[in-house]
Design a protein around this motif. Structure first.
Motif, PDB file in Angstrom:
ATOM      1  N   VAL A  14       0.856  -1.184   0.000  1.00  0.00           N
ATOM      2  CA  VAL A  14       0.000   0.000   0.000  1.00  0.00           C
ATOM      3  C   VAL A  14       0.895   1.238   0.000  1.00  0.00           C
ATOM      4  N   ILE A  15       0.644   2.125  -0.972  1.00  0.00           N
ATOM      5  CA  ILE A  15       1.445   3.346  -1.096  1.00  0.00           C
ATOM      6  C   ILE A  15       0.539   4.530  -0.747  1.00  0.00           C
ATOM      7  N   GLY A  16       0.906   5.251   0.280  1.00  0.00           N
ATOM      8  CA  GLY A  16       0.093   6.403   0.700  1.00  0.00           C
ATOM      9  C   GLY A  16      -1.287   5.926   1.124  1.00  0.00           C
ATOM     10  N   ASN A  17      -2.309   6.744   0.793  1.00  0.00           N
ATOM     11  CA  ASN A  17      -3.667   6.408   1.241  1.00  0.00           C
ATOM     12  C   ASN A  17      -4.441   5.535   0.275  1.00  0.00           C
ATOM     13  N   ASN A  18      -4.056   5.575  -0.996  1.00  0.00           N
ATOM     14  CA  ASN A  18      -4.985   4.939  -1.937  1.00  0.00           C
ATOM     15  C   ASN A  18      -4.377   4.237  -3.146  1.00  0.00           C
ATOM     16  N   ILE A  19      -3.079   3.962  -3.119  1.00  0.00           N
ATOM     17  CA  ILE A  19      -2.488   3.238  -4.260  1.00  0.00           C
ATOM     18  C   ILE A  19      -2.000   1.868  -3.784  1.00  0.00           C
ATOM     19  N   LEU A  20      -2.291   0.869  -4.577  1.00  0.00           N
ATOM     20  CA  LEU A  20      -1.798  -0.479  -4.293  1.00  0.00           C
ATOM     21  C   LEU A  20      -0.768  -0.843  -5.353  1.00  0.00           C
ATOM     22  N   LYS A  21       0.383  -1.278  -4.894  1.00  0.00           N
ATOM     23  CA  LYS A  21       1.422  -1.680  -5.840  1.00  0.00           C
ATOM     24  C   LYS A  21       1.448  -3.209  -5.877  1.00  0.00           C
ATOM     25  N   ILE A 153     -12.677  -6.150 -14.356  1.00  0.00           N
ATOM     26  CA  ILE A 153     -11.600  -5.441 -13.661  1.00  0.00           C
ATOM     27  C   ILE A 153     -10.866  -6.425 -12.751  1.00  0.00           C
ATOM     28  N   VAL A 154      -9.551  -6.370 -12.765  1.00  0.00           N
ATOM     29  CA  VAL A 154      -8.801  -7.267 -11.870  1.00  0.00           C
ATOM     30  C   VAL A 154      -8.972  -6.796 -10.428  1.00  0.00           C
ATOM     31  N   ILE A 155      -8.609  -5.542 -10.148  1.00  0.00           N
ATOM     32  CA  ILE A 155      -8.689  -5.036  -8.770  1.00  0.00           C
ATOM     33  C   ILE A 155      -9.503  -3.748  -8.741  1.00  0.00           C
ATOM     34  N   GLU A 156     -10.620  -3.800  -8.039  1.00  0.00           N
ATOM     35  CA  GLU A 156     -11.458  -2.604  -7.884  1.00  0.00           C
ATOM     36  C   GLU A 156     -11.194  -1.997  -6.518  1.00  0.00           C
ATOM     37  N   LYS A 157     -10.926  -0.697  -6.492  1.00  0.00           N
ATOM     38  CA  LYS A 157     -10.829  -0.017  -5.212  1.00  0.00           C
ATOM     39  C   LYS A 157     -12.215   0.554  -4.919  1.00  0.00           C
ATOM     40  N   GLY A 158     -12.947  -0.192  -4.113  1.00  0.00           N
ATOM     41  CA  GLY A 158     -14.362   0.082  -3.891  1.00  0.00           C
ATOM     42  C   GLY A 158     -14.624   1.382  -3.158  1.00  0.00           C
ATOM     43  N   PHE A 159     -13.563   1.956  -2.579  1.00  0.00           N
ATOM     44  CA  PHE A 159     -13.747   3.222  -1.848  1.00  0.00           C
ATOM     45  C   PHE A 159     -13.637   4.417  -2.783  1.00  0.00           C
ATOM     46  N   GLN A 160     -13.387   4.178  -4.063  1.00  0.00           N
ATOM     47  CA  GLN A 160     -13.371   5.273  -5.043  1.00  0.00           C
ATOM     48  C   GLN A 160     -14.615   5.168  -5.923  1.00  0.00           C
ATOM     49  N   GLU A 181     -11.030  -1.052   1.841  1.00  0.00           N
ATOM     50  CA  GLU A 181     -10.196   0.025   2.394  1.00  0.00           C
ATOM     51  C   GLU A 181      -8.778  -0.460   2.619  1.00  0.00           C
ATOM     52  N   PHE A 182      -7.912   0.514   2.856  1.00  0.00           N
ATOM     53  CA  PHE A 182      -6.568   0.211   3.329  1.00  0.00           C
ATOM     54  C   PHE A 182      -6.538   0.626   4.799  1.00  0.00           C
ATOM     55  N   SER A 183      -6.090  -0.276   5.644  1.00  0.00           N
ATOM     56  CA  SER A 183      -6.033   0.049   7.062  1.00  0.00           C
ATOM     57  C   SER A 183      -4.672  -0.383   7.593  1.00  0.00           C
ATOM     58  N   ASP A 184      -3.926   0.556   8.163  1.00  0.00           N
ATOM     59  CA  ASP A 184      -2.564   0.267   8.658  1.00  0.00           C
ATOM     60  C   ASP A 184      -1.724  -0.424   7.586  1.00  0.00           C
ATOM     61  N   ASN A 185      -1.808   0.097   6.371  1.00  0.00           N
ATOM     62  CA  ASN A 185      -1.060  -0.455   5.234  1.00  0.00           C
ATOM     63  C   ASN A 185      -1.453  -1.888   4.876  1.00  0.00           C
ATOM     64  N   LYS A 186      -2.624  -2.301   5.350  1.00  0.00           N
ATOM     65  CA  LYS A 186      -3.119  -3.638   4.997  1.00  0.00           C
ATOM     66  C   LYS A 186      -4.356  -3.480   4.115  1.00  0.00           C
ATOM     67  N   VAL A 187      -4.574  -4.484   3.284  1.00  0.00           N
ATOM     68  CA  VAL A 187      -5.728  -4.453   2.382  1.00  0.00           C
ATOM     69  C   VAL A 187      -6.916  -5.139   3.047  1.00  0.00           C
ATOM     70  N   ILE A 188      -8.035  -4.437   3.092  1.00  0.00           N
ATOM     71  CA  ILE A 188      -9.278  -5.038   3.613  1.00  0.00           C
ATOM     72  C   ILE A 188     -10.215  -5.218   2.409  1.00  0.00           C
ATOM     73  N   PHE A 189     -10.619  -6.458   2.181  1.00  0.00           N
ATOM     74  CA  PHE A 189     -11.491  -6.731   1.038  1.00  0.00           C
ATOM     75  C   PHE A 189     -12.959  -6.516   1.416  1.00  0.00           C
TER      76      PHE A 189
END
Ligand code: 5GP
Length: 191
Positions: A14-21, A153-160, A181-189
């Motif tokens: 997780v990069i910053g608040n909203n990018i997943l690498k 879509i492979v990965i949807e960021k549902g918070f956008q 969401e991303f929480s503490d640099n972890k991915v929550i599905f």
């Protein structure tokens, strides 16, 4: 898709608040076996839909579009180009897209000969964030008089906002992993 979610959990950064690498398997190095499974999963999700062609945007969408095309019986893949190239005829459909990751607008172009009136076109992309890439592709499909049958879509960021904007256009959206969401640099599905 559990296999994909596991890879995101194990290898995503997780990069910053909203990018997943996810360069390890999706955006820099490609896990071919995983891609073939994802292609089959898109075929299941759009079972019953007649698909004449798949459209995506260079570069990250091409490999997953290819894998999906194979599952659909080797339909052609058309990828929109981001650069004005000498080898692209002047006769193009184009649309402006605001890039979420680069924070700037760019133009996508498809040579008119590659999308025909009445064709049923499936949009495939690696990520759905604010939906601008998919909306640009829908615009090009519309200009051609073709029909967008859905977006895979492979990965949807549902918070956008992307999913909401595409659903408002009556586009069927199928995402293989949805991030709530991303929480503490972890991915929550989520759903
Ligand atoms: P959208 O147009 O939906 O706002 O953004 C979709 C495009 O932005 C995708 O094609 C992808 O290339 C890029 N993108 C958006 N969010 C992310 C992200 O979190 N990680 C990566 N690697 N790419 C993203």
């Amino acid at each position: 898709m559990d296999l994909l979610k596991k890879r995101i959990e194990e290898e995503g950064k997780v990069i910053g608040n909203n990018i997943l690498k996810v360069d390890n398997f999706l955006n820099h190095q490609i896990d071919v076996e995983l891609f073939i499974e994802m292609g089959k999963e898109f075929k299941n999700r759009f079972a019953g839909e007649k698909v004449d062609k798949i459209i995506t945007i260079e570069a990250s969408g091409i490999a997953i579009a290819f894998a999906t095309a194979q599952a659909f019986g080797n339909v052609p893949v058309v990828f929109a180009k981001k650069q004005e190239a000498g080898n692209l005829s002047g006769d193009v459909y184009s649309s402006n897209v605001f890039s979420f990751t680069k924070n700037k607008e760019y133009v996508v172009r498809v040579d008119k000969k590659y999308i025909n009136k009445g064709e049923r076109v499936l949009i495939i992309d690696d990520f759905l964030a604010n939906g601008q890439a998919a909306l640009g592709l829908m615009d090009i499909i519309d200009q051609a008089g073709a029909l967008a049958v859905g977006a895979g879509i492979v990965i949807e960021k549902g918070f956008q906002d992307g999913k909401k904007l595409l659903l408002e256009k009556n586009l069927k959206v199928e995402s293989l992993a949805i991030i709530k969401e991303f929480s503490d640099n972890k991915v929550i599905f989520g759903q």
